[in-house]
Design a protein around this motif. Structure first.
Motif, PDB file in Angstrom:
ATOM      1  N   MET A  39       0.885  -1.203   0.108  1.00 32.03           N
ATOM      2  CA  MET A  39       0.017  -0.053  -0.061  1.00 32.03           C
ATOM      3  C   MET A  39       0.800   1.230  -0.236  1.00 32.03           C
ATOM      4  O   MET A  39       1.792   1.546   0.921  1.00 32.03           O
ATOM      5  CB  MET A  39      -0.939   0.086   1.117  1.00 32.03           C
ATOM      6  N   VAL A  40       0.768   2.196  -1.045  1.00 27.40           N
ATOM      7  CA  VAL A  40       1.640   3.196  -1.338  1.00 27.40           C
ATOM      8  C   VAL A  40       0.497   4.382  -0.901  1.00 27.40           C
ATOM      9  O   VAL A  40      -0.173   4.722  -1.739  1.00 27.40           O
ATOM     10  CB  VAL A  40       2.247   3.327  -2.467  1.00 27.40           C
ATOM     11  N   HIS A  41       0.854   5.309  -0.156  1.00 28.39           N
ATOM     12  CA  HIS A  41       0.115   6.741   0.171  1.00 28.39           C
ATOM     13  C   HIS A  41       0.497   7.713  -1.016  1.00 28.39           C
ATOM     14  O   HIS A  41       1.785   8.125  -0.872  1.00 28.39           O
ATOM     15  CB  HIS A  41       0.391   7.112   1.587  1.00 28.39           C
ATOM     16  N   ASP A  42      -0.382   7.707  -1.897  1.00 32.57           N
ATOM     17  CA  ASP A  42      -0.140   8.884  -3.048  1.00 32.57           C
ATOM     18  C   ASP A  42      -1.222   9.903  -2.877  1.00 32.57           C
ATOM     19  O   ASP A  42      -2.400   9.590  -3.347  1.00 32.57           O
ATOM     20  CB  ASP A  42      -0.097   7.990  -4.359  1.00 32.57           C
ATOM     21  N   PRO A  43      -0.906  10.902  -2.591  1.00 28.16           N
ATOM     22  CA  PRO A  43      -2.050  12.039  -2.628  1.00 28.16           C
ATOM     23  C   PRO A  43      -2.612  12.432  -3.899  1.00 28.16           C
ATOM     24  O   PRO A  43      -3.706  12.847  -3.694  1.00 28.16           O
ATOM     25  CB  PRO A  43      -1.234  13.253  -1.918  1.00 28.16           C
ATOM     26  N   THR A  44      -1.961  12.175  -4.894  1.00 27.80           N
ATOM     27  CA  THR A  44      -2.524  12.500  -6.315  1.00 27.80           C
ATOM     28  C   THR A  44      -3.326  11.256  -6.758  1.00 27.80           C
ATOM     29  O   THR A  44      -4.061  11.739  -7.523  1.00 27.80           O
ATOM     30  CB  THR A  44      -1.267  12.567  -7.108  1.00 27.80           C
ATOM     31  N   ALA A  45      -3.609  10.347  -5.955  1.00 27.37           N
ATOM     32  CA  ALA A  45      -4.233   8.845  -6.495  1.00 27.37           C
ATOM     33  C   ALA A  45      -5.521   9.056  -5.767  1.00 27.37           C
ATOM     34  O   ALA A  45      -5.971   8.570  -4.865  1.00 27.37           O
ATOM     35  CB  ALA A  45      -3.440   7.974  -6.230  1.00 27.37           C
ATOM     36  N   LEU A  46      -6.565   9.964  -6.522  1.00 26.03           N
ATOM     37  CA  LEU A  46      -7.821  10.052  -5.752  1.00 26.03           C
ATOM     38  C   LEU A  46      -8.644   8.983  -6.021  1.00 26.03           C
ATOM     39  O   LEU A  46      -9.441   8.713  -5.107  1.00 26.03           O
ATOM     40  CB  LEU A  46      -8.320  11.298  -6.487  1.00 26.03           C
ATOM     41  N   ASP A  47      -8.185   8.100  -6.968  1.00 29.37           N
ATOM     42  CA  ASP A  47      -8.920   6.757  -7.332  1.00 29.37           C
ATOM     43  C   ASP A  47      -7.819   5.652  -6.953  1.00 29.37           C
ATOM     44  O   ASP A  47      -6.749   5.871  -7.598  1.00 29.37           O
ATOM     45  CB  ASP A  47      -9.487   6.664  -8.524  1.00 29.37           C
ATOM     46  N   PRO A  48      -8.063   4.707  -6.301  1.00 28.75           N
ATOM     47  CA  PRO A  48      -7.030   3.645  -6.285  1.00 28.75           C
ATOM     48  C   PRO A  48      -6.648   3.012  -7.614  1.00 28.75           C
ATOM     49  O   PRO A  48      -7.466   2.852  -8.372  1.00 28.75           O
ATOM     50  CB  PRO A  48      -7.953   2.356  -5.381  1.00 28.75           C
ATOM     51  N   ARG A  49      -5.198   2.967  -7.806  1.00 25.20           N
ATOM     52  CA  ARG A  49      -4.452   2.379  -8.833  1.00 25.20           C
ATOM     53  C   ARG A  49      -3.991   1.098  -8.289  1.00 25.20           C
ATOM     54  O   ARG A  49      -2.864   1.094  -7.565  1.00 25.20           O
ATOM     55  CB  ARG A  49      -3.634   3.223  -9.553  1.00 25.20           C
ATOM     56  N   CYS A  50      -4.386  -0.107  -8.915  1.00 25.57           N
ATOM     57  CA  CYS A  50      -3.793  -1.284  -8.612  1.00 25.57           C
ATOM     58  C   CYS A  50      -2.975  -2.052  -9.473  1.00 25.57           C
ATOM     59  O   CYS A  50      -3.734  -2.075 -10.895  1.00 25.57           O
ATOM     60  CB  CYS A  50      -4.935  -2.229  -7.881  1.00 25.57           C
ATOM     61  N   ARG A  51      -1.728  -2.605  -9.379  1.00 28.45           N
ATOM     62  CA  ARG A  51      -1.106  -3.481 -10.273  1.00 28.45           C
ATOM     63  C   ARG A  51      -0.595  -4.604  -9.676  1.00 28.45           C
ATOM     64  O   ARG A  51      -0.145  -4.407  -8.653  1.00 28.45           O
ATOM     65  CB  ARG A  51      -0.030  -2.261 -10.888  1.00 28.45           C
ATOM     66  N   PHE A  52      -0.725  -5.549 -10.468  1.00 30.54           N
ATOM     67  CA  PHE A  52       0.043  -7.152 -10.015  1.00 30.54           C
ATOM     68  C   PHE A  52       1.268  -6.773 -10.578  1.00 30.54           C
ATOM     69  O   PHE A  52       1.459  -7.136 -12.028  1.00 30.54           O
ATOM     70  CB  PHE A  52      -0.989  -8.008 -10.391  1.00 30.54           C
ATOM     71  N   GLN A  53       2.353  -7.692  -9.751  1.00 33.33           N
ATOM     72  CA  GLN A  53       3.479  -8.015 -10.289  1.00 33.33           C
ATOM     73  C   GLN A  53       3.486  -9.380 -11.239  1.00 33.33           C
ATOM     74  O   GLN A  53       2.732 -10.076 -11.023  1.00 33.33           O
ATOM     75  CB  GLN A  53       4.488  -8.177  -9.271  1.00 33.33           C
ATOM     76  N   GLU A  54       4.109  -9.125 -12.152  1.00 37.70           N
ATOM     77  CA  GLU A  54       4.087 -10.404 -13.186  1.00 37.70           C
ATOM     78  C   GLU A  54       4.790 -11.724 -12.522  1.00 37.70           C
ATOM     79  O   GLU A  54       5.825 -11.398 -11.617  1.00 37.70           O
ATOM     80  CB  GLU A  54       4.947 -10.111 -14.363  1.00 37.70           C
ATOM     81  N   GLU A  55       4.439 -12.872 -12.708  1.00 35.53           N
ATOM     82  CA  GLU A  55       5.116 -14.058 -12.108  1.00 35.53           C
ATOM     83  C   GLU A  55       6.490 -14.090 -12.626  1.00 35.53           C
ATOM     84  O   GLU A  55       6.957 -13.942 -13.874  1.00 35.53           O
ATOM     85  CB  GLU A  55       4.048 -15.306 -12.693  1.00 35.53           C
ATOM     86  N   ASP A  56       7.191 -14.348 -11.760  1.00 37.00           N
ATOM     87  CA  ASP A  56       8.741 -14.530 -11.857  1.00 37.00           C
ATOM     88  C   ASP A  56       9.424 -13.190 -12.887  1.00 37.00           C
ATOM     89  O   ASP A  56      10.213 -13.491 -13.478  1.00 37.00           O
ATOM     90  CB  ASP A  56       8.969 -15.686 -12.767  1.00 37.00           C
ATOM     91  N   SER A  57       8.647 -12.077 -12.043  1.00 30.99           N
ATOM     92  CA  SER A  57       9.584 -10.758 -12.894  1.00 30.99           C
ATOM     93  C   SER A  57       9.262  -9.827 -11.743  1.00 30.99           C
ATOM     94  O   SER A  57       8.405  -9.773 -11.041  1.00 30.99           O
ATOM     95  CB  SER A  57       8.895 -10.637 -14.248  1.00 30.99           C
ATOM     96  N   GLU A  58      10.082  -8.659 -12.098  1.00 31.88           N
ATOM     97  CA  GLU A  58       9.745  -7.665 -10.844  1.00 31.88           C
ATOM     98  C   GLU A  58       8.896  -6.564 -11.527  1.00 31.88           C
ATOM     99  O   GLU A  58       8.792  -5.463 -11.080  1.00 31.88           O
ATOM    100  CB  GLU A  58      11.281  -6.962 -10.583  1.00 31.88           C
ATOM    101  N   ASP A  59       8.590  -6.441 -12.820  1.00 35.82           N
ATOM    102  CA  ASP A  59       7.727  -5.744 -13.512  1.00 35.82           C
ATOM    103  C   ASP A  59       6.406  -5.952 -13.110  1.00 35.82           C
ATOM    104  O   ASP A  59       6.033  -6.985 -12.873  1.00 35.82           O
ATOM    105  CB  ASP A  59       7.866  -5.949 -15.109  1.00 35.82           C
TER     106      ASP A  59
END
Length: 802
Positions: A105-125
């Motif tokens: 969970m990253v507190h980002d004051p500019t993100a008025l709506d939640p942005r969720c991203r999933f890390q790729e399997e076996d990768s840091e991307d």
């Protein structure tokens, strides 16, 4: 974990009569708060990126992390949603029940709506941002199903990593684990509860992780199903935070202050230094806007505190327990505690990152060398020969005696050697053979010597087998009628030689196989020693890690060498067996044990070799002082006549249907032979002698011919066995196995592996697709190196701000 409010900032007191001073103080405090907040955020971001890299590359880094655990339906999913500040229907997909979920969970004051991203399997991307809550739930479910299908299991310990950026969530990373269950649900293996328990324990065991254990308020501490499990992981609750969920369900039971205070203390079960948090969250699962959801959370906190004040007589001990009641207090505590752990762990994490960066760089250099070597035959020949030489040296050292590697791990007992070699017993030996030190774990020269001693014990336990009367009769009588030169002692020797060949030959073969097994095991030990001794006299002994083809060829060549030694040793010891059991061998006549020098000895045989006299003396008639024998008879009847008028006892034909001590008296009556006794038989003449039951000078009888032969055969067998074991086989096996391993092993391996053309030699290193594999490994290492160096640079900046 003893909880407190020390993380909360207490505003300093400033004089109110100095407007400028007050303004300056407020400005300074604001600046300090801003700097502190900025440092905390950068520290949090650095750990998040490091955590992502650790998950992607399987790095084991002691990153401070929060692990949520508890029984299913104890409120973990609701707590995570509350921490995120929005709902995404986690209950519908049973989030985390079958696969851990790492929520960054990253507190980002500019993100008025939640942005969720999933890390790729076996990768840091990370993938593209997901906005809709339903897509978040679907992604978690699909990834869980795909992993379980791939691993063919009911649960998986490989986590899903989700990064949520939102203006209303704290800087917090928490790992959601599968909930404890008592019974597998329909369609799942019965072992699912045990697998979940094992996986959660594995996730919670690292000492750098903070445990958040949830339990419903309706469950009494004395009836807690999973509290003992937490005690197994963290006995003193030093790093455990206990959260009582669904606290509003218990409020209606409290009417007096002492009831509330006693329940809130929980000291009787958790100890004096452990203070739980008490949390209640909105129960309604209807779809609401994110702002409304957060208002509901705040409203529930207010309702709980108001109920304790207004509906409980005397209220409760606010000074002691207020800081641990409500979701807001729990969220603030978790964020502050994690930041404190981040700050404490930063120096150690920086040092570990520097170490890992150096290690990965070294691995990358090695991989570059291997890729370069795929076209450098001379380099590969030089390195592989150094490696093979090192292995041979280690084999020699293990034969001479060594205690490294650890014998308790690599050694074997006698029973383990027998079982693994497939030779659980010695042929023909009924009794169990247990040599000295049979229970110790030995290898190398010590194990070789133990097998040699075991062979001696097994050989000496074998006695000459019983011989039937028919066999004895066939050996003696077949030659008696043809004027053969066999006597009773020679018949016994022949029986002993045949028995020795039949019974001792399998023991010799087994000894060779057992010794070969001991030597074959030395290859793995030599490889292990080589891993720990990369440098020999300051020079590297050749790095063959990753060259599976060459290592396999080296192992095959070594095994063939030992196999050939075993084959040669079998021939050698068989030759010794043939020598001592040859009719020309004097082994049976080398001792006075069988043929004494006393007048009463049964037979007298010279221990020296008999020589044939080929001089003219062979034509001189034998000297005979009896003038009556000048007309010497040459027939068996005439020979009997020459024997004199004395009565002689002739043995019966060995037969099971006749008495062993039966005899016949041969008398001379008017030139004719007359048999006396129970049955009439003609005597057999044996080399000019009548076969008789032997009668000593005092007239005593020594038993039947059969008994005498069996007794003599047993003595001959024992002598053959002793000479074979003590004089021949022991030295033959030592010189046949150990000497070649010390002196010829490297030459044999060199001829097999290196005395070939370059094309065949390179076939051990550059197999089809091998270069592609090396290239992929190098790319992965390069990527890991880049990420770790980036994290290292970031943590250096974090360390300077501490």
């Amino acid at each position: 974990m003893a909880t407190s409010n020390n993380f909360q900032n207490t505003p300093s007191k400033t004089p109110t009569n100095d407007k400028h001073s007050s303004s300056s103080s407020v400005s300074r405090k604001h600046h300090q708060t801003t700097v502190s907040s900025s440092s905390s955020k950068s520290r949090f971001e650095a750990y998040n990126r490091l955590q992502s890299a650790a998950v992607a590359f399987g790095e084991k880094l002691p990153i401070p992390e929060i692990v949520a655990l508890g029984g299913q339906s104890d409120g973990k999913s609701s707590l995570l949603e509350a921490l995120l500040g929005f709902r995404f229907n986690v209950r519908e997909v049973e989030m985390g029940t079958r696969r851990p979920l790492i929520l960054q969970m990253v507190h980002d004051p500019t993100a008025l709506d939640p942005r969720c991203r999933f890390q790729e399997e076996d990768s840091e991307d990370y993938g593209s941002p997901i906005v809709l809550s339903s897509e978040i739930a679907d992604t978690i479910k699909s990834r869980t199903d795909a992993m379980l299908k791939k691993t063919k299991t009911a649960v998986s310990s490989k986590p899903i990593v989700m990064r949520a950026e939102y203006a209303h969530c704290p800087n917090l990373t928490i790992i959601d684990t599968p909930g404890f269950v008592l019974k597998a649900k329909k369609g799942e293996p019965e072992s699912t509860p045990e697998e979940i328990l094992s996986m959660v324990k594995s996730l919670a065991s690292p000492p750098h992780r903070i445990l958040v254990f949830l339990q419903q308020s309706s469950v009494e501490w004395c009836s807690s199903l999973w509290l003992d499990t937490i005690r197994d992981i963290d006995p003193t609750f030093r790093r455990t935070l206990i959260v009582v969920s669904k606290f509003d369900n218990r409020l209606k039971e409290f009417t007096e202050r002492w009831e509330v205070d006693r329940y809130l203390s929980a000291s009787g079960y958790l100890g004096e230094n452990t203070q739980p948090f008490f949390v209640a969250l909105p129960k309604e699962r209807t779809t609401v806007l994110n702002d409304e959801f957060r208002k509901q959370i705040s409203q529930v906190d207010s309702d709980v505190l108001r109920h304790l004040k207004e509906n409980v007589k005397g209220g409760y001990d606010e000074e002691k327990y207020k800081s641990h009641i409500g979701f807001g207090c729990l969220r603030d505590y978790l964020e502050a505690e994690l930041q404190k752990r981040y700050k404490e762990a930063a120096p150690a994490t920086l040092a570990l990152l520097e170490q890992r960066c150096s290690e990965v760089t070294a691995q990358l250099n090695i991989m570059d060398s291997k890729l370069q070597a795929t076209s450098d035959v001379a380099y590969l020949r030089r390195s592989s020969m150094m490696f093979a030489s090192s292995i041979c040296n280690h084999v020699g050292a293990l034969i001479d005696g060594a205690a490294d590697p650890d014998p308790e791990q690599w050694g074997k007992t006698t029973e383990e050697e027998k079982s693994e070699s497939g030779m659980v017993s010695w042929p023909g030996v009924m009794a169990g053979i247990k040599p000295p030190n049979s229970t110790l774990r030995l290898y190398g020269g010590a194990a070789f010597e133990r097998v040699m001693h075991e062979f001696r014990c097994a050989t000496y336990s074998v006695e000459c087998p019983p011989v039937s009367r028919e066999k004895v009769a066939n050996i003696i009588l077949a030659h008696a009628g043809r004027g053969g030169g066999r006597r009773i002692a020679e018949a016994a020797a022949e029986i002993a030689r045949a028995a020795a060949k039949s019974w001792l030959a399998p023991l010799l073969d087994t000894a060779c196989e057992r010794l070969a097994f001991v030597l074959r095991n030395l290859f793995d030990l030599a490889m292990e020693k080589n891993q720990d001794h990369h440098f020999d006299y300051g020079k590297k002994t050749g790095d063959m890690d990753g060259y599976v083809g060459f290592q396999a060829a080296l192992r095959r060549s070594y095994n063939c060498f030992i196999k050939d030694l075993a084959k040669q040793c079998k021939k050698l010891v068989r030759h010794h067996l043939d020598s001592v059991t040859s009719p020309y061998s004097q082994v049976c006549y080398e001792t006075d044990l069988l043929f004494g020098s006393s007048p009463n000895s049964i037979f007298k045989t010279s221990t020296t070799s008999t020589c044939l006299d080929l001089s003219d003396q062979e034509n001189i008639p034998p000297e005979n002082n009896n003038n009556n024998n000048k007309d010497q008879e040459t027939t068996p009847g005439k020979l009997l006549k020459a024997a004199g008028d004395a009565s002689m006892t002739v043995p019966e034909t060995p037969s099971p249907d006749q008495p062993r001590d039966g005899s016949f008296v041969i008398k001379k009556e008017h030139g004719n032979i007359v048999e006396g006794g129970a049955r009439k038989r003609h005597p057999r003449i044996h080399n000019g002698q009548v076969l008789t039951n032997v009668v000593g000078q005092n007239g005593s009888q020594f038993g039947s011919t059969y008994s005498e032969i069996c007794s003599l055969a047993a003595q001959h067998f024992a002598r053959i066995r002793e000479v074979l074991v003590e004089r021949s086989v022991t030295s033959a096996l030592n010189s046949g196995f150990l000497t070649p391993c010390r002196e010829r092993l490297m030459v044999a391996l060199g001829l097999d592996l290196f005395a070939v053309n370059d094309e065949k030699f390179m076939g051990m290193f550059v197999a089809p697709g091998a270069i592609d594999i090396l290239q992929n490994e190098r790319q992965n290492l390069h990527k890991r190196q880049k990420i770790l160096h980036s994290c290292l640079t970031e943590f250096k900046s974090v360390a300077r701000s501490l």
